[in-house]
Design a protein around this motif. Structure first.
Motif, PDB file in Angstrom:
ATOM      1  N   ARG A  35       0.022  -1.695   0.024  1.00  0.00           N
ATOM      2  CA  ARG A  35      -0.994  -1.793  -1.025  1.00  0.00           C
ATOM      3  C   ARG A  35      -2.359  -2.255  -0.501  1.00  0.00           C
ATOM      4  NH1 ARG A  35      -0.055  -4.383  -6.943  1.00  0.00           N
ATOM      5  NH2 ARG A  35      -1.998  -3.636  -7.827  1.00  0.00           N
ATOM      6  N   TYR A  41      -3.275   4.782   1.171  1.00  0.00           N
ATOM      7  CA  TYR A  41      -2.964   6.091   0.599  1.00  0.00           C
ATOM      8  C   TYR A  41      -1.453   6.275   0.426  1.00  0.00           C
ATOM      9  CZ  TYR A  41      -2.005   7.473   5.425  1.00  0.00           C
ATOM     10  OH  TYR A  41      -1.503   7.549   6.689  1.00  0.00           O
ATOM     11  N   LYS A  44      -0.759   4.619  -2.848  1.00  0.00           N
ATOM     12  CA  LYS A  44      -1.317   5.370  -3.969  1.00  0.00           C
ATOM     13  C   LYS A  44      -0.520   6.641  -4.248  1.00  0.00           C
ATOM     14  CE  LYS A  44      -5.333   7.335  -3.473  1.00  0.00           C
ATOM     15  NZ  LYS A  44      -6.779   7.602  -3.356  1.00  0.00           N
ATOM     16  N   TYR A  48       2.425   7.471  -7.207  1.00  0.00           N
ATOM     17  CA  TYR A  48       2.155   8.630  -8.070  1.00  0.00           C
ATOM     18  C   TYR A  48       3.336   9.600  -8.047  1.00  0.00           C
ATOM     19  CZ  TYR A  48      -0.004  12.862  -9.849  1.00  0.00           C
ATOM     20  OH  TYR A  48      -0.275  13.995 -10.564  1.00  0.00           O
TER      21      TYR A  48
END
Length: 103
Positions: A35, A41, A44, A48
């Motif tokens: 994080r 990335y 992230k 997702y």
């Protein structure tokens, strides 16, 4: 056995639904390491993709009665227990949605 018949068999479909839902619990902690690092990335995109897999699992859970019925029209009554187990996650989320609208 074709791959479509394999993945739409009632037992495999139920296992896939629960694997798609459980992966979020398992991978959530694994992504937290990235994080606040230079590999942000990974956090992230990993979170997702994990959320997308959960939504796919819920959609499969909603569609599972119809899919199981299409596969087993003649012996549909044999798969009642698997059908209920496959539909439980969708029922849980629909029930939470309805109850949240009353508050």
């Amino acid at each position: 056995m074709s791959t479509v018949k394999f993945f739409t068999s009632p037992l495999i479909l139920t296992v896939v639904i629960y694997l798609l839902l459980i992966q979020n619990l398992i991978l959530k902690g694994s992504f937290e390491v990235y994080r606040f690092s230079e590999y942000e990335y990974i956090y992230k995109y990993g979170t997702y993709i994990s959320k997308v897999c959960v939504y796919i699992g819920l959609l499969l859970s909603l569609a599972s009665p119809f899919i199981i019925w299409l596969q087993t029209k003649n012996i549909f009554k044999k798969f009642k227990v698997i059908l209920v187990i496959a539909f439980l996650p969708a029922f849980y989320h629909v029930l939470l949605f309805i109850l949240s609208k009353f508050n």
